[in-house]
Enzyme design. Structure first.
Site, PDB file in Angstrom:
ATOM      1  N   GLU A  90     -28.008  63.422 -17.557  1.00 33.15           N
ATOM      2  CA  GLU A  90     -28.013  62.520 -16.387  1.00 33.15           C
ATOM      3  C   GLU A  90     -27.262  61.221 -16.686  1.00 33.15           C
ATOM      4  OE1 GLU A  90     -32.136  62.159 -15.138  1.00 33.15           O
ATOM      5  OE2 GLU A  90     -31.981  64.011 -14.000  1.00 33.15           O
TER       6      GLU A  90
ATOM      7  N   GLU B 200     -32.138  71.530 -14.634  1.00 27.21           N
ATOM      8  CA  GLU B 200     -33.453  70.907 -14.435  1.00 27.21           C
ATOM      9  C   GLU B 200     -33.838  71.060 -12.980  1.00 27.21           C
ATOM     10  OE1 GLU B 200     -34.472  66.946 -15.621  1.00 27.21           O
ATOM     11  OE2 GLU B 200     -33.184  67.049 -17.377  1.00 27.21           O
TER      12      GLU B 200
END
Ligand code: BG6
Length: 487
Positions: free
Chosen positions: A188, A384
């Site tokens: 991220e 995810e």
């Protein structure tokens, strides 16, 4: 609904949230070892959960406490990895996404030589995965930079950190070249602005103004992007057949209405979210970000050669996390808000929310897949996704998590539809396939797993592993390659 024959079903974890053993075998302290469980903070108060200042760091350095620093104990994967991997294998995992803690190999980040005990630990984990025919997907940096680099450098805003990271990454490539083919550079990478301390080691309170902190964050981001491109280059040189991906949070934003003003605001948010993939996939900064830096008077240290590096070493595939969608409105201040790991946003009346205020939106996953594929035409990997839930163990030891099964079924169908719509999806790894410590709240009670771990928010419990109802269900999904999802 047909998933490709080689579809990589599996799960995902991160070193700092699962391993524990925070000070064993030569490991140094990382930014995760400073994160506190704050029982009185509102579950939806995203800003307070992530906030860290120098005083917090000082206090964390002075204590060995693990109860209020839960990422220090995790679920003790460090000592349970064989048992846990055997359970993943029983579910039929084709892949496991996991990260390497930089501080196990280089405790402070700037050492000359790596710590052999740390290297050996991951070698054993990867060998164990191979023994079970599970393909490792390894994140080099998942919110776990050495704390020393925060205290003695300026986190990632210091150029020296690029060289230290490249050394760490190439050490991994050399050692694990026969064991690991799939790598992700930064988890991220877009989270630099959401929680700069955790992502790039920047303590915002150290800067005289918000503007100065923002400039430092952009510097740090530039350094991570250069480091990502450099390690992509080295991975290809060192590992035959290496596949390197970027990893971003997909923050799909809808307009509240068809008012062009709402549409414009949503588009601008989506444009910001695309910045990171634009650089890592297309190999250059979009014009708008350079203009923004100029307008704000930011001096971003783009050295001679940096832009060539970004252009030459783009990624092979795009991986992303997907938990929720957001809504933008010109009347945002008047609207009901929802929380999330992203930021506070306008509530979408068509969606339900989790206990932590995250909006559940399977259709948004399909939209995200189509959107990313149409923009870049690169293979995609959902690395995810999942539902945080405070599961209850019945007296007989069973855990009936039908809510999780329903959540996954809806999201898997969305992936199937995107595939039918001509999107290339390599795989899916559910987040926290075994319960782990939450990244944002440092709670154990925010559970994502198919496997329950008996430890609570105050580190009480046996650490025993229990299969939830979703364990057998996911096993069937994998066994039938998604066939059981048919309505
Ligand atoms: C992602 C992170 O943002 O969300 C993970 O990459 C994290 O590390 C996951 O655990 C879920 O967030 P949380 O706060 O519920 O653990």
């Amino acid at each position: 609904m047909k998933f490709p024959d080689n579809f990589l079903w599996g799960g995902a974890i991160a070193a700092n949230q699962c391993e524990g053993a925070w000070n064993e075998d030569g490991k140094g302290m990382s930014v995760a070892d400073v994160a506190m469980f704050k029982p009185n903070v509102d579950k939806k108060d995203y800003v307070s959960q992530w906030h860290i200042d120098m005083d917090d760091i000082r206090k964390a350095r002075e204590t060995d406490d693990v109860v209020y620093y839960p990422k220090r104990h995790g679920v003790d994967f460090y000592h349970h990895y064989e048992e846990d991997i055997a359970l993943f294998a029983e579910m039929g995992f084709k892949t496991l996404r996991l990260s390497i803690a930089w501080t196990r190999l280089f405790p402070n980040g700037d050492e000359e030589k790596p710590n052999e005990k740390g290297l050996l630990f991951y070698e054993n984990v990867f060998k164990c995965l191979r023994k079970h025919n599970i393909e490792p997907l390894v994140t080099l940096s998942h919110y776990e930079m050495p704390l020393y680099l925060v205290e003695n450098y300026e986190g990632w805003a210091s150029r020296e950190v690029v060289d230290m990271f490249v050394k760490f990454a190439t050490t991994c490539f050399e050692r694990y070249k026969d064991l690991v083919k799939y790598w992700l550079t930064f988890n991220e990478i877009d989270s630099v602005f959401r929680h700069p301390f955790t992502t790039v080691g920047i303590v915002e309170d150290n800067y005289a103004s918000k503007n100065e902190a923002e400039e430092a964050i952009y510097k740090a981001l530039h350094h991570q992007l250069v480091a990502s491109a450099l390690v992509t280059k080295y991975a290809r040189e060192i590992i035959p057949g290496a596949q390197i991906g970027c990893m971003v949070t997909k923050t799909l934003t809808y307009p509240e209405t068809c008012n062009p003003e709402d549409i414009y605001l949503a588009m601008m948010d989506n444009r910001t979210n695309n910045l990171y993939t634009d650089v890592q996939v297309r190999g250059k900064y979009p014009l708008w970000i350079k203009k923004l830096w100029k307008d704000k008077g930011f001096e971003i240290p783009i050295l001679e050669g940096d832009e060539e590096i970004l252009a030459a070493h783009t990624v092979d595939f795009i991986s992303f996390s997907y938990y929720m969608s957001m809504v933008q409105s010109i009347h945002a201040e008047k609207r009901e808000k929802v929380g999330g790991n992203l930021t506070t946003g306008v509530k979408n009346p068509y969606l339900s929310t989790s206990e932590w205020g995250w909006q559940i939106d399977p259709k948004g996953l399909e939209i995200s897949l189509i959107d990313l594929y149409d923009r870049y035409q690169k293979p995609l990997w959902i690395v995810e996704n999942g539902l945080g839930y405070n599961d209850v163990v019945n007296e007989d030891g069973t855990i009936e998590d039908d809510y999780r099964i329903n959540y996954f079924a809806d999201h898997f169908k969305a992936i199937g539809h995107a595939i039918e719509n001509g999107v290339e999806v390599m795989g899916y790894t559910s987040w926290g396939c075994i319960d782990i410590v939450s990244a944002s709240t440092s709670q154990m009670s925010k559970r994502y797993g198919f496997i329950y771990v008996d430890v609570d928010d105050y580190n009480k419990g046996t650490y025993k592993r229990l299969k939830k109802k979703s364990f057998d269900w996911y096993k069937k999904v994998i066994e039938t390659n998604g066939e059981i999802l048919k309505d």
